[in-house]
Design a protein around this motif. Sequence first.
Motif, short mmCIF file in Angstrom:
data_model
loop_
_atom_site.label_atom_id
_atom_site.label_comp_id
_atom_site.label_asym_id
_atom_site.label_seq_id
_atom_site.Cartn_x
_atom_site.Cartn_y
_atom_site.Cartn_z
N ASN A 67 0.78 -1.20 0.09
CA ASN A 67 0.04 -0.04 0.02
C ASN A 67 0.80 1.22 -0.12
OD1 ASN A 67 -1.91 1.89 0.23
ND2 ASN A 67 -1.79 1.68 2.52
N PHE A 68 1.77 1.15 0.91
CA PHE A 68 2.48 2.27 1.02
C PHE A 68 3.62 2.68 -0.22
CE2 PHE A 68 1.95 1.45 5.64
CZ PHE A 68 0.99 2.07 6.10
N LEU A 69 4.01 1.50 -0.66
CA LEU A 69 4.92 1.75 -1.75
C LEU A 69 4.32 2.19 -2.93
CD1 LEU A 69 7.76 1.26 -3.22
CD2 LEU A 69 6.84 -1.05 -3.71
N VAL A 70 3.06 2.00 -3.40
CA VAL A 70 2.36 2.28 -4.44
C VAL A 70 1.83 3.89 -4.29
CG1 VAL A 70 0.15 2.26 -5.97
CG2 VAL A 70 1.56 0.25 -5.28
N ALA B 170 3.39 6.11 -2.55
CA ALA B 170 4.40 7.02 -2.78
C ALA B 170 4.47 7.53 -4.12
CB ALA B 170 5.69 6.57 -2.14
N PHE B 171 4.20 6.76 -4.91
CA PHE B 171 4.15 7.13 -6.64
C PHE B 171 3.08 7.90 -6.88
CE2 PHE B 171 7.77 3.89 -6.01
CZ PHE B 171 8.61 4.30 -6.77
N ALA B 172 1.90 7.21 -6.42
CA ALA B 172 0.50 7.87 -6.89
C ALA B 172 0.11 8.94 -6.37
CB ALA B 172 -0.42 6.70 -6.67
N SER B 173 0.41 9.32 -5.20
CA SER B 173 0.12 10.55 -4.50
C SER B 173 0.45 12.02 -5.34
CB SER B 173 0.57 10.65 -3.05
OG SER B 173 -0.10 9.79 -2.30
N PRO B 174 1.70 12.02 -5.72
CA PRO B 174 1.93 13.21 -6.42
C PRO B 174 1.15 13.36 -7.68
CG PRO B 174 3.90 12.17 -5.80
CD PRO B 174 2.81 11.31 -5.48
N LEU C 15 -3.57 -1.76 -4.83
CA LEU C 15 -4.74 -0.79 -5.52
C LEU C 15 -5.17 0.10 -4.46
CD1 LEU C 15 -6.30 -0.40 -8.09
CD2 LEU C 15 -7.96 -2.13 -7.05
N GLN C 16 -5.17 -0.32 -3.13
CA GLN C 16 -5.65 0.78 -2.09
C GLN C 16 -4.54 2.04 -2.31
OE1 GLN C 16 -5.73 -0.95 1.78
NE2 GLN C 16 -5.87 1.42 2.84
N GLY C 17 -3.26 1.76 -2.61
CA GLY C 17 -2.31 2.86 -2.53
C GLY C 17 -2.76 3.68 -3.73
N VAL C 18 -3.08 3.17 -4.82
CA VAL C 18 -3.61 3.88 -5.98
C VAL C 18 -4.76 4.89 -5.76
CG1 VAL C 18 -4.54 3.90 -8.17
CG2 VAL C 18 -3.04 2.21 -7.59
#
Length: 409
Positions: free
Chosen positions: A62-65, A67-71, A115-118
């Motif tokens: 969750n945290f890895l994705v 980190a890239f999706a948030s910006p 997907l939750q990270g997305v």
Amino acid sequence: MDETEKNQESWHRNLHVLWFCTFIASMAFSEIMPFLSLYVNSLGNFTKQQVTFYSGLVYAANFLVMAFASPLWGILADRKGRKIMLLRASLGTAVVMALMGTVTHVWELVAFRALQGVFAGFISNAQALVAGQTPKEHSGAALSTLMTGATSGILLGPVIGGTLAQIFSIRLTFFITAGLLFLTFLLSYFCVQENFRPVKHPQQQSRHRNPLAMFPNPKLIIVLFCSTLIVQFGNVSISPIISLYVKELMHDVGPITIVAGLIAALPGISNIVASPPLGRYGDRHGSGRVLIFGYIFATVMYLPQGFVHSIWLLALLRLMIGISDGALFPEIQTLLTKNSPAAMTSTIFSWNQSFQALGNMLGSLLGGIIAGAFDYNAVFISTAMLMLINLILVWWLIPEIRRSQTAAT
């Protein structure tokens, strides 16, 4: 009612609604944590080492994705508005959370956690919306107050989640959590008001390839991002070993799980109390002063936790950590707000969330490694040293932050 009064009523109402929404969202995100490894274990006949590996993978995905999706979501929010990002994050995460309750294989759970990270970004966009609408002179107090909603949710989430899993089942708890997130979607849709007007970047700034060129003090922004990572790393690195440390201090006698749960909750309690007054002080006297206090206080409070022999002394020191968190996280966000163009408010908060996610991931992985290589107390000592190093970097790289009222306040 004139335009000024309407704006004041709007940002006050949004602050109250989003406080409740961030409370519900944070509670929903954190309430599955107590039984996530148990859920992993129920998805196959795994060895102890396999359960540990898969649990770490499920947690970190969750945290890895994120980190890239948030910006990317932050850039879109600055173009299209923050409210639509609140709706996207709450509804998307609600659907994913429900899907987690249907999995039959561990890799499906890893995929849905990724997907939750997305769909991450509810908290950061709530912060960006409040920061964008609140007058600058009140932004510190408003962001500190909003932070108490997220902190309260994180504090109560594991307790509520563990209780729900015990009364019902782990799978059903995922659906209940999805329902809570859908509630935040409805509240955001009907109760949050945003009069969004995209701010056009000046032509001179738009020609810059480097996005940091749009900030009046790029070095300050980079240091604050790194500070978010370090502070979150320190907080999360303690989480995997706190119950084991409590067990050691209690000599494996007594209600260890209850005491460990209470001690884990203590920083959240003091954070709720300390954040608003620290935010108001920062608005009056400078956010930089509060930030420096937070680092000094955190260093002084973390270091002795590695040498305590009394469970009561550990409890007191953990309670004090909530005060340092109340000085650090909200003031970092306040300084980011006050030193960023209005057109990039969501972008800057999303980047900050990325660094926070990296701190979550690295803290959870390295905290256990440090404890395994040395001992539990090494985690507290290394965290204290990190806080001291962060203080030195802030003091050295952005000297203007020491002043009472400057561009950095």
